[in-house]
Design an enzyme around this catalytic site. Structure first.
Site, PDB file in Angstrom:
ATOM      1  N   CYS A 180     -44.698  13.083 -10.946  1.00 28.69           N
ATOM      2  CA  CYS A 180     -45.274  13.617  -9.916  1.00 28.69           C
ATOM      3  C   CYS A 180     -45.712  12.726  -8.435  1.00 28.69           C
ATOM      4  O   CYS A 180     -46.138  11.669  -9.007  1.00 28.69           O
ATOM      5  CB  CYS A 180     -46.926  14.466 -10.114  1.00 28.69           C
ATOM      6  N   GLU A 186     -44.563  22.660  -8.739  1.00 30.66           N
ATOM      7  CA  GLU A 186     -45.191  22.563  -7.638  1.00 30.66           C
ATOM      8  C   GLU A 186     -46.416  23.774  -7.288  1.00 30.66           C
ATOM      9  O   GLU A 186     -47.277  23.482  -6.727  1.00 30.66           O
ATOM     10  CB  GLU A 186     -44.049  22.739  -6.543  1.00 30.66           C
ATOM     11  N   HIS A 240     -49.705  23.149  -8.320  1.00 32.59           N
ATOM     12  CA  HIS A 240     -50.481  22.408  -7.296  1.00 32.59           C
ATOM     13  C   HIS A 240     -51.272  23.438  -6.323  1.00 32.59           C
ATOM     14  O   HIS A 240     -52.503  23.011  -5.878  1.00 32.59           O
ATOM     15  CB  HIS A 240     -49.815  21.437  -6.207  1.00 32.59           C
TER      16      HIS A 240
END
Length: 184
Positions: A98, A141, A144
């Site tokens: 990441c 993603e 997040h």
């Protein structure tokens, strides 16, 4: 414009991001900047919280992998207000990294098939079933956007083994080849 990537310890990375409307200011410019930032940092995905914005916008490029996976040629896509509706398929372990956790790579188990709803850059709604590597990148993603990071999927033992690297980030001493916004 290349933007700084927020590193582990920044509060925005742990917040649930908000949906946006078509009136969101300078959205096309933001998306272009996210693509430029992501590619500059050698990433395949970038979520808006990683550049300090608690909004539900993600960019993904799989084009850098197209030499080995021709189906990814020219795959560059923005996802607005995405939500995973269902995770299924076989659970597969694969190493993840990441941009907000420089230098940390760990094996993470994820379902290899998802159903996702999102809007494109023109705010046209999509409802798709996605499999394989793209499903993994999307899950990473989209985590997040819900204030989660891939390290949250690790066992307590694995988390303990990376504690030193995480503490270095919390002290604002992470190192990477790209511009970062660290904890002070």
């Amino acid at each position: 414009m290349i933007l700084p990537i927020y590193v582990y310890g920044q509060p925005v990375l742990r917040k649930v991001a908000e949906d946006i409307t078509p009136e969101y200011p300078n959205l096309k410019e933001l998306i272009a900047n996210m693509f430029e930032t992501m590619v500059h940092a050698d990433g395949v995905g970038l979520a808006a919280p990683q550049i300090g914005l608690p909004i539900r916008v993600v960019t993904i490029t799989l084009d850098p992998l197209s030499e080995d996976y021709p189906e990814f040629k020219d795959f560059n896509k923005a996802y607005i207000n995405p939500h995973i509706i269902e995770v299924g398929g076989e659970e597969v372990s694969m190493e993840e990294g990441c941009l907000s956790l420089p230098g940390i790579h760990e094996s993470v188990k994820r379902g290899n098939k998802i159903r996702v709803k999102y809007m494109d850059e023109n705010f046209v709604e999509h409802d798709e079933v996605v499999e394989g590597y793209l499903a993994r990148v999307m899950q990473h993603e989209f985590d997040h956007l819900d204030g989660k990071m891939f390290i949250d999927h690790l066992s307590p033992l694995r988390k303990q083994m990376i504690r030193g690297k995480l503490n270095t980030m919390l002290k604002g001493k992470a190192r990477s080849s790209y511009k970062m916004k660290q904890v002070k």
